[in-house]
Design an enzyme around this catalytic site. Structure first.
Site, PDB file in Angstrom:
ATOM      1  N   GLN A  26      -2.843 -12.262   7.492  1.00  0.00           N
ATOM      2  CA  GLN A  26      -2.981 -12.040   6.040  1.00  0.00           C
ATOM      3  C   GLN A  26      -2.244 -13.128   5.267  1.00  0.00           C
ATOM      4  O   GLN A  26      -2.758 -13.679   4.285  1.00  0.00           O
ATOM      5  CB  GLN A  26      -2.419 -10.664   5.694  1.00  0.00           C
ATOM      6  CG  GLN A  26      -2.248 -10.397   4.219  1.00  0.00           C
ATOM      7  CD  GLN A  26      -1.840  -8.961   3.956  1.00  0.00           C
ATOM      8  OE1 GLN A  26      -2.656  -8.059   4.014  1.00  0.00           O
ATOM      9  NE2 GLN A  26      -0.572  -8.736   3.669  1.00  0.00           N
TER      10      GLN A  26
ATOM     11  N   MET B 259       0.841  -1.202   0.000  1.00  0.00           N
ATOM     12  CA  MET B 259       0.000   0.000   0.000  1.00  0.00           C
ATOM     13  C   MET B 259       0.876   1.252   0.000  1.00  0.00           C
ATOM     14  O   MET B 259       0.406   2.342   0.321  1.00  0.00           O
ATOM     15  CB  MET B 259      -0.933  -0.009   1.208  1.00  0.00           C
ATOM     16  CG  MET B 259      -1.913  -1.182   1.164  1.00  0.00           C
ATOM     17  SD  MET B 259      -3.457  -0.856   2.019  1.00  0.00           S
ATOM     18  CE  MET B 259      -2.869  -0.538   3.668  1.00  0.00           C
TER      19      MET B 259
ATOM     20  N   GLY C 122      10.815  -2.844   5.616  1.00  0.00           N
ATOM     21  CA  GLY C 122      10.019  -4.081   5.615  1.00  0.00           C
ATOM     22  C   GLY C 122       9.618  -4.440   4.192  1.00  0.00           C
ATOM     23  O   GLY C 122       9.820  -5.578   3.734  1.00  0.00           O
ATOM     24  N   HIS C 123       9.062  -3.449   3.493  1.00  0.00           N
ATOM     25  CA  HIS C 123       8.752  -3.671   2.070  1.00  0.00           C
ATOM     26  C   HIS C 123      10.037  -3.945   1.288  1.00  0.00           C
ATOM     27  O   HIS C 123      10.063  -4.764   0.371  1.00  0.00           O
ATOM     28  CB  HIS C 123       8.090  -2.437   1.460  1.00  0.00           C
ATOM     29  CG  HIS C 123       6.831  -1.976   2.150  1.00  0.00           C
ATOM     30  ND1 HIS C 123       6.781  -0.848   2.925  1.00  0.00           N
ATOM     31  CD2 HIS C 123       5.588  -2.505   2.170  1.00  0.00           C
ATOM     32  CE1 HIS C 123       5.555  -0.682   3.376  1.00  0.00           C
ATOM     33  NE2 HIS C 123       4.809  -1.669   2.948  1.00  0.00           N
TER      34      HIS C 123
ATOM     35  N   SER D 124       6.351  -0.156  10.195  1.00  0.00           N
ATOM     36  CA  SER D 124       4.987  -0.075   9.670  1.00  0.00           C
ATOM     37  C   SER D 124       4.767   1.306   9.093  1.00  0.00           C
ATOM     38  O   SER D 124       5.267   2.299   9.634  1.00  0.00           O
ATOM     39  CB  SER D 124       3.978  -0.315  10.798  1.00  0.00           C
ATOM     40  OG  SER D 124       2.685   0.089  10.387  1.00  0.00           O
TER      41      SER D 124
HETATM   42  P1  AMP Z   1       1.431  -2.874   3.501  1.00  0.00           P
HETATM   43  O1  AMP Z   1       1.991  -1.838   2.579  1.00  0.00           O
HETATM   44  O2  AMP Z   1       1.435  -2.468   4.934  1.00  0.00           O
HETATM   45  O3  AMP Z   1       0.119  -3.441   3.014  1.00  0.00           O
HETATM   46  O4  AMP Z   1       2.440  -4.096   3.441  1.00  0.00           O
HETATM   47  C1  AMP Z   1       2.810  -4.684   2.219  1.00  0.00           C
HETATM   48  C2  AMP Z   1       3.588  -5.938   2.508  1.00  0.00           C
HETATM   49  O5  AMP Z   1       4.748  -5.614   3.256  1.00  0.00           O
HETATM   50  C3  AMP Z   1       2.785  -6.944   3.346  1.00  0.00           C
HETATM   51  O6  AMP Z   1       3.041  -8.250   2.862  1.00  0.00           O
HETATM   52  C4  AMP Z   1       3.348  -6.746   4.724  1.00  0.00           C
HETATM   53  O7  AMP Z   1       3.258  -7.895   5.538  1.00  0.00           O
HETATM   54  C5  AMP Z   1       4.809  -6.414   4.404  1.00  0.00           C
HETATM   55  N1  AMP Z   1       5.400  -5.701   5.533  1.00  0.00           N
HETATM   56  C6  AMP Z   1       4.926  -4.577   6.126  1.00  0.00           C
HETATM   57  N2  AMP Z   1       5.704  -4.249   7.183  1.00  0.00           N
HETATM   58  C7  AMP Z   1       6.664  -5.201   7.265  1.00  0.00           C
HETATM   59  C8  AMP Z   1       7.761  -5.421   8.152  1.00  0.00           C
HETATM   60  N3  AMP Z   1       8.027  -4.603   9.177  1.00  0.00           N
HETATM   61  N4  AMP Z   1       8.539  -6.499   7.928  1.00  0.00           N
HETATM   62  C9  AMP Z   1       8.279  -7.350   6.894  1.00  0.00           C
HETATM   63  N5  AMP Z   1       7.268  -7.194   6.029  1.00  0.00           N
HETATM   64  C10 AMP Z   1       6.469  -6.135   6.195  1.00  0.00           C
END
Ligand code: AMP
Length: 285
Positions: free
Chosen positions: A154, A30, A36-37, A186
Site C-alpha cells: 500500500q 479504518m 500501530g495507528h 492488526s
Molecule cells: P488500517 O486501519 O489497517 O487501514 O491501517 C491504517 C494505517 O495504519 C495504515 O497506514 C497501516 O499501514 C497502519 N498500520 C496498521 N497496523 C500497523 C502496525 N502494526 N504498525 C504500523 N502501522 C500500522
C-alpha cells in the site's frame, strides 16, 4: 478534539486551518485503533500544527467475499485514543458521504506494482485504497500523510500515486509496531482464536530468521523466501497465500543475488483470518 462526520464540515475546518497557515498531518485509518495507528498519530502530532485522523471502513477496498461487515468498528474507543494522542479532528464519515454518487470516479495505479502480492489475491483492493486516499488528500489537504510499513505494498502504491498525480504533500512511512511476542499489530488480530494467535507467531519468527540470515550475508532471495515458506508450511493452522520478494522501490522483480533494498512479504490465512507481515532487507547493510 472535534468529531466530524460530513465532508462539508471537514472542508470548513480545513479551510480555517489553511487561512491561518496551519500545517496539517493526516492519518488515514479504518479504525479499531491500536498502537500501530498510535505511532502514526504521535508522529503526526510532533510534525504538524494540526492532526486529522480519519476513521472509515472503506467498502471499495474489500472484495465481495471479504470481511467488510465483520470488520471491527469501535468509534468511541478510537476517538478516546486519538484524543489522548493529541489529534485535533477525527473524521468519521458514512460511506454515502465518501461515495455520494451511484456511479463512482476511480483513481487507479496500474501495472505490476498493484498486480503482485496482495493485488493478485485482492484484484480490486488497491483501486479502492487509491480512490479513498485521493478523496481524503483532497479533503484534508495535508502537508504530511502517515502510513505504516505493515502495509508495505500500500505504501509503495501510494508513493507512486502521489508522484504521478503531483499531490503536494509528504508521504511518511513508519515502521511496523508489534506485540511483545512479535505478532504485527492488526485490527484483524481480534478474529484469531487462541490457537491461531499462537500459530500466527510463525510469520514474525520466520521473517526475522530470514532477515538475520540476510544480515549474515545470504543474498539469495529465493533461498530466503524458501526458508520462510518451509517454516510457515510446518505450521498446521497456516495456509499460505504468498511468500514473495520484490525490489524496492516500486516492487519490480528482484535480480539475484539481491543488491538493493528488497521487500520480503507474506500473506497467510489462519482459519478465515488473513494476516500480512513483511521485512525490508536493506541492500546497503
Ligand atoms: P488500517 O486501519 O489497517 O487501514 O491501517 C491504517 C494505517 O495504519 C495504515 O497506514 C497501516 O499501514 C497502519 N498500520 C496498521 N497496523 C500497523 C502496525 N502494526 N504498525 C504500523 N502501522 C500500522
Amino acid at each position: 478534539m472535534q468529531v466530524i462526520k460530513t465532508v462539508k464540515d471537514l472542508q470548513a475546518a480545513v479551510a480555517a486551518y489553511k487561512k491561518d497557515g496551519v500545517s496539517i498531518g493526516l492519518v488515514p485509518t479504518m479504525g479499531a485503533l491500536h498502537e500501530g495507528h498510535g505511532s502514526l498519530i504521535s508522529a503526526a502530532r510532533k510534525e504538524n500544527d494540526a492532526v486529522i485522523v480519519s476513521v472509515f471502513v472503506n467498502p471499495t477496498q474489500f472484495g465481495p467475499t471479504e470481511d467488510l461487515d465483520a470488520y471491527p468498528r469501535t468509534l468511541d474507543a478510537d476517538c478516546e485514543m486519538a484524543q489522548a494522542l493529541g489529534a485535533d479532528i477525527v473524521f468519521a464519515p458514512s460511506a454515502r458521504e465518501m461515495y455520494p454518487s451511484d456511479d463512482d470516479t476511480w483513481v487507479e495505479v496500474t501495472g505490476s506494482i498493484t498486480a503482485v502480492l496482495c493485488g493478485r489475491s485482492r484484484p480490486t483492493h488497491f483501486r479502492g485504497v487509491t480512490t479513498v486516499v485521493s478523496k481524503l488528500f483532497l479533503l484534508a489537504q495535508p502537508d504530511r500523510a502517515y502510513f505504516g510499513q505493515k502495509d508495505a505494498q500500500q505504501a509503495e502504491v501510494l508513493k507512486r500515486m502521489v508522484k504521478d498525480l503531483f499531490f503536494p504533500l509528504e508521504l511518511v512511512v513508519l515502521p511496523i509496531v508489534r506485540e511483545a511476542d512479535g505478532l504485527a499489530k492488526s485490527s484483524r488480530n481480534v478474529y484469531l482464536s487462541a490457537e491461531e494467535r499462537k500459530a500466527a507467531l510463525v510469520l514474525s519468527r520466520s521473517l526475522a530468521g530470514a532477515a538475520a540470515r540476510f544480515d549474515a550475508g545470504e543474498r539469495s532471495g529465493a533461498a530466503l523466501a524458501q526458508e520462510v515458506r518451509e517454516q510457515i508450511e510446518a505450521e498446521p493452522l497456516a495456509t499460505i497465500d504468498y511468500v514473495e520478494y520484490y525490489a524496492l522501490p516500486g516492487l519490480t522483480e528482484a535480480a539475484e543475488p539481491l543488491t538493493g533494498d528488497t521487500l520480503l512479504a507474506v500473506a497467510v490465512r489462519f482459519g478465515t483470518t488473513r494476516l500480512i507481515d513483511n521485512v525490508i532487507l536493506e541492500g546497503n547493510k
